[in-house]
Design a protein around this motif. Structure first.
Motif, short mmCIF file in Angstrom:
data_model
loop_
_atom_site.label_atom_id
_atom_site.label_comp_id
_atom_site.label_asym_id
_atom_site.label_seq_id
_atom_site.Cartn_x
_atom_site.Cartn_y
_atom_site.Cartn_z
N ARG A 177 0.85 -1.19 0.00
CA ARG A 177 0.00 0.00 0.00
C ARG A 177 0.89 1.24 0.00
O ARG A 177 1.84 1.33 0.78
N ILE A 178 0.57 2.15 -0.90
CA ILE A 178 1.37 3.37 -1.07
C ILE A 178 0.48 4.57 -0.77
O ILE A 178 -0.53 4.79 -1.46
N ALA A 179 0.84 5.33 0.25
CA ALA A 179 0.07 6.54 0.55
C ALA A 179 0.44 7.63 -0.43
O ALA A 179 1.61 7.79 -0.79
N ASN A 180 -0.58 8.35 -0.87
CA ASN A 180 -0.36 9.48 -1.76
C ASN A 180 -0.95 10.72 -1.07
O ASN A 180 -2.03 11.19 -1.42
N PHE A 181 -0.24 11.18 -0.06
CA PHE A 181 -0.71 12.30 0.75
C PHE A 181 0.07 13.57 0.35
O PHE A 181 1.15 13.47 -0.28
N PRO A 182 -0.42 14.74 0.73
CA PRO A 182 0.27 15.99 0.36
C PRO A 182 1.72 16.08 0.84
O PRO A 182 2.51 16.83 0.27
N ALA A 183 2.07 15.32 1.88
CA ALA A 183 3.43 15.42 2.44
C ALA A 183 4.50 14.93 1.48
O ALA A 183 5.68 15.27 1.62
N THR A 184 4.12 14.06 0.52
CA THR A 184 5.12 13.56 -0.43
C THR A 184 4.92 14.22 -1.79
O THR A 184 3.81 14.29 -2.30
N SER A 185 6.01 14.68 -2.36
CA SER A 185 5.97 15.45 -3.61
C SER A 185 5.93 14.54 -4.83
O SER A 185 6.20 13.34 -4.74
N ALA A 186 5.64 15.14 -5.98
CA ALA A 186 5.66 14.39 -7.25
C ALA A 186 7.06 13.83 -7.51
O ALA A 186 7.20 12.70 -8.01
N GLU A 187 8.10 14.58 -7.12
CA GLU A 187 9.47 14.09 -7.30
C GLU A 187 9.72 12.85 -6.46
O GLU A 187 10.38 11.91 -6.89
N GLN A 188 9.17 12.85 -5.26
CA GLN A 188 9.36 11.68 -4.39
C GLN A 188 8.57 10.48 -4.90
O GLN A 188 9.04 9.35 -4.83
N ILE A 189 7.38 10.73 -5.41
CA ILE A 189 6.60 9.63 -6.01
C ILE A 189 7.36 9.08 -7.22
O ILE A 189 7.43 7.87 -7.45
N ASP A 190 7.96 9.99 -7.98
CA ASP A 190 8.74 9.58 -9.14
C ASP A 190 9.92 8.70 -8.72
O ASP A 190 10.19 7.67 -9.34
N ALA A 191 10.59 9.10 -7.66
CA ALA A 191 11.72 8.31 -7.15
C ALA A 191 11.24 6.94 -6.67
O ALA A 191 11.92 5.92 -6.88
N LEU A 192 10.06 6.92 -6.07
CA LEU A 192 9.51 5.64 -5.61
C LEU A 192 9.21 4.73 -6.80
O LEU A 192 9.51 3.52 -6.77
N ILE A 193 8.65 5.30 -7.86
CA ILE A 193 8.35 4.51 -9.05
C ILE A 193 9.63 3.94 -9.64
O ILE A 193 9.70 2.75 -10.01
N THR A 194 10.66 4.76 -9.69
CA THR A 194 11.96 4.28 -10.19
C THR A 194 12.46 3.10 -9.35
O THR A 194 12.96 2.10 -9.88
N GLN A 195 12.29 3.21 -8.06
CA GLN A 195 12.70 2.12 -7.16
C GLN A 195 11.87 0.87 -7.41
O GLN A 195 12.40 -0.24 -7.48
N LEU A 196 10.54 1.04 -7.57
CA LEU A 196 9.66 -0.13 -7.76
C LEU A 196 9.94 -0.82 -9.09
O LEU A 196 9.68 -2.01 -9.25
N GLN A 197 10.48 -0.07 -10.04
CA GLN A 197 10.80 -0.63 -11.36
C GLN A 197 11.98 -1.59 -11.32
O GLN A 197 12.12 -2.45 -12.18
N LYS A 198 12.84 -1.39 -10.32
CA LYS A 198 14.10 -2.17 -10.26
C LYS A 198 13.84 -3.66 -10.17
O LYS A 198 13.03 -4.11 -9.39
#
Lengths: 358, 358
Positions: free
Chosen positions: A337-358
């Motif tokens: 489960r991935i929270a998408n709350f205001p505290a995390t930025s689009a850049e951080q979500i992007d970094a998370l996606i890059t990590q999940l792709q690995k």
């Protein structure tokens, strides 16, 4: 190493949380009396900021409790004489239903399998149900109920109280409070605070119901945090018991920050980040979004099945400084489960996606 | 200018509060899951420190709520089938009694005028009362009930549950938990924290009563924070709902600080500071301690009448950086209340006395 928390609550603290906390400590907010003018000013400020943020009309009061779970009980005590009705499609909507049974209310249930959502057209509310209990966002399964469907329910059943659990989505859902009698949330989700404060919005209609049950039906509406005692104190911006003054102060400041950004922008940013996440998950062989119907997919808590054991995905992310939530209950090992709350930025979500792709 | 708070809660923060808060922020305690091992370790640590500090045996569990007021309701729901008995001599003991009436329990009352205390010999408990509710320290009037008298009550009525409101005195009173079934407090008093957390100590006897009421008497024991759900979660050091994780962490650290000083020393320091205050007040023409009987005088909340309007005394102290509490309710203008909690040193009490002498 500091981690970024993408967990669905408790969650990443909002970046400005720290400076508001420091100001509060400098001003000794943790020591002031809850019967002082200084506290009344804090309550008034937080009330005003939340009203602006969530578009809450004067017909509704805003109250503070220890948690949102407490509000489940308060609503059932104060506003249900005999029967409640619950839309259940996950662990938290079920807990609300369980609370009704524990209080010996006659609780009706309309249930969907975990991961599925409700549409307005399929909802029939039993004749004698006094309260319709809906969960805007099921934290356990990542399913949302669209506000438009909630509003239609109230239009179809204008005499029943419509109450909305928005624990893991507020301030995202654009509720029309002329069609919502009560809503509630906790601060450790999308507001980016530590846990320890519940917020309860309730209409005069809810108050009148509570007063009627107490006076004319000789029913107990509980003793602690009853709606009539909350309301009479609220009129002077006080609380019946000593509240979490420090967190009420910080919540007001964070709501002000959101208002400065603008609620429309906060909502658009949430949707944009959700789009990034779902787009990646839909296109990946390693993941599969748990909620099939796009219209039911939560914008604030994204749940996905993992091809690998979820523990491996979680551990790999953690080693890169990103904390993601495990699946809920029996899905613990097969989902994240991935929270998408205001505290995390689009850049951080992007970094998370890059990590999940690995 | 930073003020020193001698108010009876919310009160002065304990000096080490700030460093524990900073450590908690550094370790991101505000974001961790309440279902994680890290949280379980925190609960376990705080539990162990409180056990040492208050000498709590294994027969009793330690639970967390939103406030101590919530515990009043929980105790009545979980542990009273029909009748409770209340020693009332102030506003807070009266609220406990009011809660019982609100829950439609048959509440017996033994009442004393504001400012007077109870002695064991004058207390007769009605035959069918299931729970004896006593207030160790009446925050409103500055009256204490000696632990020895509480213990005698249990010895005389071994089958009744004896529960102790120690909100504005814990950890000062030396309770023998083999003779006390339940006790509770909030953290914004003598523990020197901001408000937002209640602590509930309850015995297996309380649990058994709750289970019996639920199973065999078909009574509702409430839905939120029921003793059986608290207990089953407690066994794995978890909580039924998301608790105030940050404050539970800090409470454990402060309890550890008190343990390092030693509870005997903490108690002696409290008594020494109380002696300083009462000695000054007894010898002054401008003040008169409200509680006449020395054995009933609170060691943690000192209440005194003022010859001048209390607002003048309060304003003069404030201009020197010292905040003292006004009298409670109808005594607002003619009394002051001075907290004597561990957060304020003998030197600070001395400075306050010098100020009050002016």
């Amino acid at each position: 190493m500091k981690q970024i928390y993408f967990t669905p609550g408790p969650a990443e603290l909002y970046p400005t949380f720290y400076q508001h906390l420091q100001t509060a400590l400098d001003e000794q907010i943790g020591s002031i009396s809850h019967r002082s003018q200084k506290f009344r000013d804090i309550y008034k400020f937080t009330d005003a900021q939340l009203r602006t943020l969530l578009n809450i009309p004067d017909t509704h009061g805003i109250f503070f409790t220890g948690s949102a779970s407490e509000v489940w009980e308060r609503l059932l005590f104060n506003c249900v004489e005999h029967e409640s009705f619950h839309l259940v499609n996950g662990s938290f909507s079920r807990k609300f239903y369980d609370y009704a049974n524990s209080l010996h209310k006659f609780a009706h249930i309309l249930e969907k399998p975990f991961g599925e959502g409700f549409d307005y057209t399929e909802i029939d509310v039993p004749e004698y149900a006094e309260m319709i209990c809906v969960t805007h966002n099921e934290t356990s399964s990542g399913v949302q109920l669209r506000p438009a469907d909630i509003h239609k329910l109230k239009r179809k059943y204008p005499k029943k109280l419509v109450v909305v659990d928005m624990v893991s989505s507020a301030p995202y859902p654009d509720l029309d409070f002329s069609l919502v009698d009560s809503a509630f949330f906790s601060v450790q989700k999308a507001f980016g605070m530590p846990a320890g404060l519940g917020v309860w919005i309730a209409s005069q209609g809810c108050l009148e119901k509570a007063e009627r049950l107490k006076k004319y039906e000789n029913l107990t509406i509980g003793a602690h945090h009853t709606l009539p005692t909350l309301w009479v104190n609220y009129k002077k911006f006080e609380t019946p018991a000593t509240p979490n003054v420090l967190f009420i102060y910080i919540l007001g400041k964070l709501a002000e920050d959101f208002n400065k950004i603008g609620i429309d922008t906060v909502r658009k940013q949430t949707e944009e980040k959700a789009r990034m996440l779902y787009k990646f998950l839909d296109g990946s062989d390693a993941y599969e979004p748990f909620v099939q119907q796009e219209r039911h997919r939560s914008q604030t808590v994204v749940v996905t099945s993992t091809k690998k054991p979820s523990a491996e995905v979680i551990a790999a992310a953690k080693s890169e400084g990103m904390v993601i939530g495990s699946g809920y209950g029996k899905f613990k090992d097969s989902q994240i489960r991935i929270a998408n709350f205001p505290a995390t930025s689009a850049e951080q979500i992007d970094a998370l996606i890059t990590q999940l792709q690995k």
